[in-house]
Design an enzyme around this catalytic site. Structure first.
Site, PDB file in Angstrom:
ATOM      1  N   VAL A   1      43.901  10.276 -12.842  1.00 45.28           N
ATOM      2  CA  VAL A   1      44.778  11.305 -12.468  1.00 45.28           C
ATOM      3  C   VAL A   1      45.675  11.809 -13.476  1.00 45.28           C
ATOM      4  CG1 VAL A   1      46.864  11.257 -10.820  1.00 45.28           C
ATOM      5  CG2 VAL A   1      45.054  10.132 -10.049  1.00 45.28           C
TER       6      VAL A   1
ATOM      7  N   PRO B   1      47.162   2.007 -22.601  1.00 41.66           N
ATOM      8  CA  PRO B   1      46.491   1.197 -23.653  1.00 41.66           C
ATOM      9  C   PRO B   1      45.134   1.937 -23.688  1.00 41.66           C
ATOM     10  CG  PRO B   1      47.459  -0.029 -21.846  1.00 41.66           C
ATOM     11  CD  PRO B   1      47.781   1.304 -21.443  1.00 41.66           C
TER      12      PRO B   1
ATOM     13  N   GLY C   1      41.994   1.417 -21.173  1.00 46.38           N
ATOM     14  CA  GLY C   1      42.212   1.935 -19.796  1.00 46.38           C
ATOM     15  C   GLY C   1      42.019   3.451 -19.432  1.00 46.38           C
TER      16      GLY C   1
ATOM     17  N   ASP D   1      51.676   9.683  -6.282  1.00 39.26           N
ATOM     18  CA  ASP D   1      51.309   8.828  -5.266  1.00 39.26           C
ATOM     19  C   ASP D   1      52.609   8.188  -4.538  1.00 39.26           C
ATOM     20  OD1 ASP D   1      48.896   9.183  -4.703  1.00 39.26           O
ATOM     21  OD2 ASP D   1      47.931   7.350  -4.867  1.00 39.26           O
TER      22      ASP D   1
HETATM   23  C1  LIG Z   1      47.122  18.474  -4.716  1.00 41.39           C
HETATM   24  C2  LIG Z   1      47.037  17.297  -5.530  1.00 41.39           C
HETATM   25  C3  LIG Z   1      47.424  17.811  -6.993  1.00 41.39           C
HETATM   26  C4  LIG Z   1      47.313  16.733  -8.090  1.00 41.39           C
HETATM   27  O1  LIG Z   1      47.382  15.572  -7.862  1.00 41.39           O
HETATM   28  O2  LIG Z   1      47.007  17.387  -9.420  1.00 41.39           O
HETATM   29  C5  LIG Z   1      48.052  16.015  -5.064  1.00 41.39           C
HETATM   30  N1  LIG Z   1      46.853  15.386  -4.541  1.00 41.39           N
HETATM   31  C6  LIG Z   1      45.968  15.575  -4.782  1.00 41.39           C
HETATM   32  C7  LIG Z   1      44.740  14.753  -4.193  1.00 41.39           C
HETATM   33  C8  LIG Z   1      44.698  13.641  -3.292  1.00 41.39           C
HETATM   34  N2  LIG Z   1      45.768  12.821  -3.326  1.00 41.39           N
HETATM   35  C9  LIG Z   1      45.433  11.723  -2.463  1.00 41.39           C
HETATM   36  C10 LIG Z   1      44.132  12.018  -1.697  1.00 41.39           C
HETATM   37  C11 LIG Z   1      43.302  11.025  -0.725  1.00 41.39           C
HETATM   38  C12 LIG Z   1      43.279  11.834   0.567  1.00 41.39           C
HETATM   39  C13 LIG Z   1      44.521  11.639   1.294  1.00 41.39           C
HETATM   40  O3  LIG Z   1      45.405  10.963   1.293  1.00 41.39           O
HETATM   41  O4  LIG Z   1      45.163  13.126   1.781  1.00 41.39           O
HETATM   42  C14 LIG Z   1      43.800  12.996  -2.361  1.00 41.39           C
HETATM   43  C15 LIG Z   1      42.402  13.937  -2.204  1.00 41.39           C
HETATM   44  C16 LIG Z   1      41.406  13.738  -3.632  1.00 41.39           C
HETATM   45  O5  LIG Z   1      41.619  13.094  -4.337  1.00 41.39           O
HETATM   46  O6  LIG Z   1      40.684  14.502  -3.155  1.00 41.39           O
HETATM   47  C17 LIG Z   1      46.469  10.623  -2.076  1.00 41.39           C
HETATM   48  C18 LIG Z   1      47.678  10.529  -2.098  1.00 41.39           C
HETATM   49  N3  LIG Z   1      48.532  11.560  -2.584  1.00 41.39           N
HETATM   50  C19 LIG Z   1      49.930  11.461  -2.352  1.00 41.39           C
HETATM   51  C20 LIG Z   1      49.782  10.208  -1.569  1.00 41.39           C
HETATM   52  C21 LIG Z   1      51.148   9.307  -1.287  1.00 41.39           C
HETATM   53  C22 LIG Z   1      51.571   9.782   0.250  1.00 41.39           C
HETATM   54  O7  LIG Z   1      51.223  10.897   0.676  1.00 41.39           O
HETATM   55  O8  LIG Z   1      52.520   9.194   0.583  1.00 41.39           O
HETATM   56  C23 LIG Z   1      48.586   9.782  -1.293  1.00 41.39           C
HETATM   57  C24 LIG Z   1      47.974   8.843  -0.479  1.00 41.39           C
HETATM   58  C25 LIG Z   1      47.976   7.383  -1.271  1.00 41.39           C
HETATM   59  C26 LIG Z   1      47.536   6.166  -0.342  1.00 41.39           C
HETATM   60  O9  LIG Z   1      47.130   6.455   0.769  1.00 41.39           O
HETATM   61  O10 LIG Z   1      47.552   5.218  -0.943  1.00 41.39           O
HETATM   62  C27 LIG Z   1      51.035  12.139  -2.803  1.00 41.39           C
HETATM   63  C28 LIG Z   1      51.154  13.272  -3.504  1.00 41.39           C
HETATM   64  N4  LIG Z   1      49.838  14.081  -3.839  1.00 41.39           N
HETATM   65  C29 LIG Z   1      50.047  15.437  -4.247  1.00 41.39           C
HETATM   66  C30 LIG Z   1      49.239  16.217  -4.849  1.00 41.39           C
HETATM   67  C31 LIG Z   1      51.786  15.430  -4.084  1.00 41.39           C
HETATM   68  C32 LIG Z   1      51.748  16.231  -2.676  1.00 41.39           C
HETATM   69  C33 LIG Z   1      50.721  17.659  -2.591  1.00 41.39           C
HETATM   70  C34 LIG Z   1      50.898  18.362  -1.463  1.00 41.39           C
HETATM   71  O11 LIG Z   1      50.503  17.815  -0.419  1.00 41.39           O
HETATM   72  O12 LIG Z   1      51.227  19.545  -1.526  1.00 41.39           O
HETATM   73  C35 LIG Z   1      52.046  14.217  -3.675  1.00 41.39           C
HETATM   74  C36 LIG Z   1      53.152  13.978  -2.867  1.00 41.39           C
HETATM   75  C37 LIG Z   1      52.849  13.708  -4.993  1.00 41.39           C
HETATM   76  C38 LIG Z   1      52.138  13.904  -6.446  1.00 41.39           C
HETATM   77  O13 LIG Z   1      51.138  13.152  -6.650  1.00 41.39           O
HETATM   78  O14 LIG Z   1      52.435  14.950  -7.072  1.00 41.39           O
HETATM   79  C39 LIG Z   1      45.736  16.608  -5.560  1.00 41.39           C
HETATM   80  C40 LIG Z   1      44.450  17.674  -5.052  1.00 41.39           C
HETATM   81  C41 LIG Z   1      44.127  18.772  -6.186  1.00 41.39           C
HETATM   82  C42 LIG Z   1      42.734  19.314  -6.108  1.00 41.39           C
HETATM   83  O15 LIG Z   1      41.795  19.076  -5.608  1.00 41.39           O
HETATM   84  O16 LIG Z   1      42.992  20.599  -6.198  1.00 41.39           O
HETATM   85  N1  LIG Z   2      48.244  12.270  -6.687  1.00 39.62           N
HETATM   86  C1  LIG Z   2      46.904  12.246  -6.475  1.00 39.62           C
HETATM   87  O1  LIG Z   2      46.437  13.048  -6.653  1.00 39.62           O
HETATM   88  C2  LIG Z   2      46.589  10.638  -6.736  1.00 39.62           C
HETATM   89  C3  LIG Z   2      45.126  10.597  -6.246  1.00 39.62           C
HETATM   90  C4  LIG Z   2      44.249   9.351  -6.410  1.00 39.62           C
HETATM   91  C5  LIG Z   2      45.247   8.467  -6.797  1.00 39.62           C
HETATM   92  N2  LIG Z   2      46.303   8.449  -7.377  1.00 39.62           N
HETATM   93  C6  LIG Z   2      47.294   7.349  -7.528  1.00 39.62           C
HETATM   94  O2  LIG Z   2      47.626   7.567  -9.132  1.00 39.62           O
HETATM   95  C7  LIG Z   2      47.791   6.215  -9.765  1.00 39.62           C
HETATM   96  C8  LIG Z   2      46.741   6.458 -10.873  1.00 39.62           C
HETATM   97  O3  LIG Z   2      45.265   6.418 -10.445  1.00 39.62           O
HETATM   98  P1  LIG Z   2      44.226   6.677 -11.523  1.00 39.62           P
HETATM   99  O4  LIG Z   2      43.047   6.814 -10.724  1.00 39.62           O
HETATM  100  O5  LIG Z   2      44.590   7.383 -12.695  1.00 39.62           O
HETATM  101  O6  LIG Z   2      44.414   4.893 -11.857  1.00 39.62           O
HETATM  102  P2  LIG Z   2      43.643   4.351 -13.142  1.00 39.62           P
HETATM  103  O7  LIG Z   2      43.436   2.913 -12.894  1.00 39.62           O
HETATM  104  O8  LIG Z   2      42.200   5.197 -13.462  1.00 39.62           O
HETATM  105  O9  LIG Z   2      44.642   4.409 -14.361  1.00 39.62           O
HETATM  106  C9  LIG Z   2      45.678   3.917 -14.486  1.00 39.62           C
HETATM  107  C10 LIG Z   2      45.965   4.148 -16.154  1.00 39.62           C
HETATM  108  O10 LIG Z   2      47.376   3.642 -16.141  1.00 39.62           O
HETATM  109  C11 LIG Z   2      47.468   2.769 -17.368  1.00 39.62           C
HETATM  110  N3  LIG Z   2      48.660   1.849 -17.026  1.00 39.62           N
HETATM  111  C12 LIG Z   2      48.756   0.720 -16.372  1.00 39.62           C
HETATM  112  N4  LIG Z   2      49.934   0.283 -16.405  1.00 39.62           N
HETATM  113  C13 LIG Z   2      50.574   0.852 -17.492  1.00 39.62           C
HETATM  114  C14 LIG Z   2      51.926   0.758 -18.106  1.00 39.62           C
HETATM  115  N5  LIG Z   2      52.528  -0.193 -17.775  1.00 39.62           N
HETATM  116  N6  LIG Z   2      51.964   1.646 -18.952  1.00 39.62           N
HETATM  117  C15 LIG Z   2      51.135   2.374 -19.573  1.00 39.62           C
HETATM  118  N7  LIG Z   2      50.114   2.444 -18.989  1.00 39.62           N
HETATM  119  C16 LIG Z   2      49.637   1.800 -18.012  1.00 39.62           C
HETATM  120  C17 LIG Z   2      45.943   2.069 -17.228  1.00 39.62           C
HETATM  121  O11 LIG Z   2      45.896   1.635 -18.736  1.00 39.62           O
HETATM  122  C18 LIG Z   2      45.250   3.193 -16.987  1.00 39.62           C
HETATM  123  O12 LIG Z   2      45.082   4.016 -18.175  1.00 39.62           O
HETATM  124  C19 LIG Z   2      47.424   5.471  -8.756  1.00 39.62           C
HETATM  125  O13 LIG Z   2      48.481   4.656  -8.117  1.00 39.62           O
HETATM  126  C20 LIG Z   2      46.612   6.021  -7.787  1.00 39.62           C
HETATM  127  O14 LIG Z   2      46.735   5.617  -6.333  1.00 39.62           O
HETATM  128  C21 LIG Z   2      47.118   9.616  -6.971  1.00 39.62           C
END
Ligand SMILES: C[C@@]1(CC(=O)O)C2=NC(=C\c3[nH]c(c(CCC(=O)O)c3CC(=O)O)Cc3[nH]c(c(CC(=O)O)c3CCC(=O)O)/C=C3\N/C(=C\2)[C@@H](CCC(=O)O)[C@]3(C)CC(=O)O)/[C@H]1CCC(=O)O
Ligand SMILES: NC(=O)c1ccc[n+]([C@@H]2O[C@H](COP(=O)([O-])OP(=O)(O)OC[C@H]3O[C@@H](n4cnc5c(N)ncnc54)[C@H](O)[C@@H]3O)[C@@H](O)[C@H]2O)c1
Length: 303
Positions: free
Chosen positions: A32, A52, A55, A117
């Protein structure tokens, strides 16, 4: 009063945040984080990366090794000292407790923060992004369905005109040239510049704008701006090349002309006006056009 309506709430403010040469703290180096780092590099930011080494995602490693905008600290997050002089904080770590603590520290110092997330710990969300040259489109579901945002992105990508990026680049250059020619901020000059550029954008289509080159822009400014008009593209030499895929009118006219002559020869052949010299040509032409000739005779019989 009835003409106005209060907007519905529950949305977010969509902005194009200018981060050029600003310093951003990225905590975490996984998959991410690598996506966030990419966006930060596109925005020309400087990045303090705390994660680190063991990771790191391969893409994060690649960015560290190849960009001089990234300062990597091979350790975990330590505390408020890590927040000194940063304009924004992003965390993407697999440790919810630490994520929440980092968020609290940022809020205390009023530094905007995104915790991947954990929506309540985000001052702003990331969105799905489309980039085509200077065109930037963000698709946000405001947290409702991130996966859907990425699906909608694919649909929008399919609909974008092929040369929209070039057209936008050219309008950018034209605006810069115009500001040089007619400088000044605000007031009448600003209004006049805005009106003229808006008219060019509505009068010329994307293909025409994409076809502009430096010389054509200068011509457009001299023949258009200086005379306070917006010439149609075909009335000036301002269009460098014809839009791709447009019909070649000259060629079509020429082919039509040849067909007309052949048709006349065929008719005259039918009436035996010429001698043997053209007989073969006439016969071939007559065979080619016999269905048309029959039709023509029905409408206007030859004496
Ligand atoms: C758009 C994108 C941009 C990016 O991250 O660059 C983005 N998430 C992406 C992908 C994605 N994220 C997740 C899945 C798995 C499927 C699913 O759950 O839908 C997938 C799909 C995948 O991986 O394909 C899981 C997920 N994401 C969040 C939560 C927490 C929650 O909803 O409570 C959970 C559940 C965790 C759980 O269940 O444990 C939260 C956030 N994710 C956001 C952005 C923000 C709101 C954006 C919006 O809706 O407008 C927000 C609020 C905060 C933030 O991270 O900024 C990027 C697509 C990039 C692309 O492909 O173009
Ligand atoms: N928003 C999104 O689009 C989205 C999608 C998938 C997952 N996530 C969430 O984002 C988070 C990261 O996902 P990922 O797949 O990159 O995980 P990952 O396990 O691949 O990477 C985690 C990273 O954080 C580092 N880290 C852990 N503790 C740390 C600390 N205290 N200080 C500094 N670095 C630290 C690890 O060394 C590693 O580099 C997770 O919580 C995951 O659920 C978000």
């Amino acid at each position: 009063m009835d003409r106005f309506e209060l907007p519905t709430g529950s949305g977010a403010l969509l902005l194009a945040w200018q981060l050029k040469d600003r310093r951003v703290l990225m905590v975490g180096g996984g998959e991410v984080a690598s996506g966030r780092i990419k966006y930060l590099l596109i925005a020309d930011a400087y990045i303090n990366l705390i994660a680190p080494r063991d990771g790191l995602h391969p893409l994060t490693k690649f960015y560290i090794d190849n960009s001089d905008r990234i300062t990597h600290h091979d350790r975990t997050f330590e505390g408020p000292t890590d927040l000194a002089s940063v304009d924004m904080v992003l965390t993407a770590i697999d440790d919810v407790e630490w994520s929440r603590r980092i968020c609290a520290m940022c809020r205390e110092q009023r530094i905007p923060v995104n915790v991947a997330d954990i929506p309540p710990s985000c001052d702003f969300y990331f969105g799905s992004q489309i980039r085509k040259g200077p065109l930037q489109i963000m698709i946000s579901t405001n947290g409702n369905g991130p996966k859907l945002a990425s699906i909608v992105k694919l649909r929008i990508e399919d609909c974008l005109p092929e040369n929209v990026d070039k057209a936008i680049e050219n309008v950018g250059s034209l605006r810069a040239k115009l500001r040089q020619r007619a400088p000044g901020v605000g007031g009448e000059i600003s209004k006049k510049r805005m009106q003229w550029i808006s008219s060019v954008c509505t009068t010329w289509d994307l293909n025409e704008l994409a076809g502009l080159d430096e010389a054509a822009m200068d011509t457009l400014l001299v023949e258009g701006w200086e005379r306070d008009v917006v010439p149609r593209p075909n009335r000036t030499k301002a269009v460098r090349s014809k839009p791709p895929g447009s019909p070649n009118i000259a060629l079509a006219t020429f082919i039509g002309f040849l067909c007309g002559i052949a048709f006349c020869i065929a008719i005259l052949g039918e009436q035996s006006v010429f001698g043997d010299f053209f007989t073969n040509i006439m016969l071939i032409s007559r065979d080619l056009f016999s269905p048309l000739i029959t039709k023509w005779k029905q409408v206007m019989p030859v004496a």
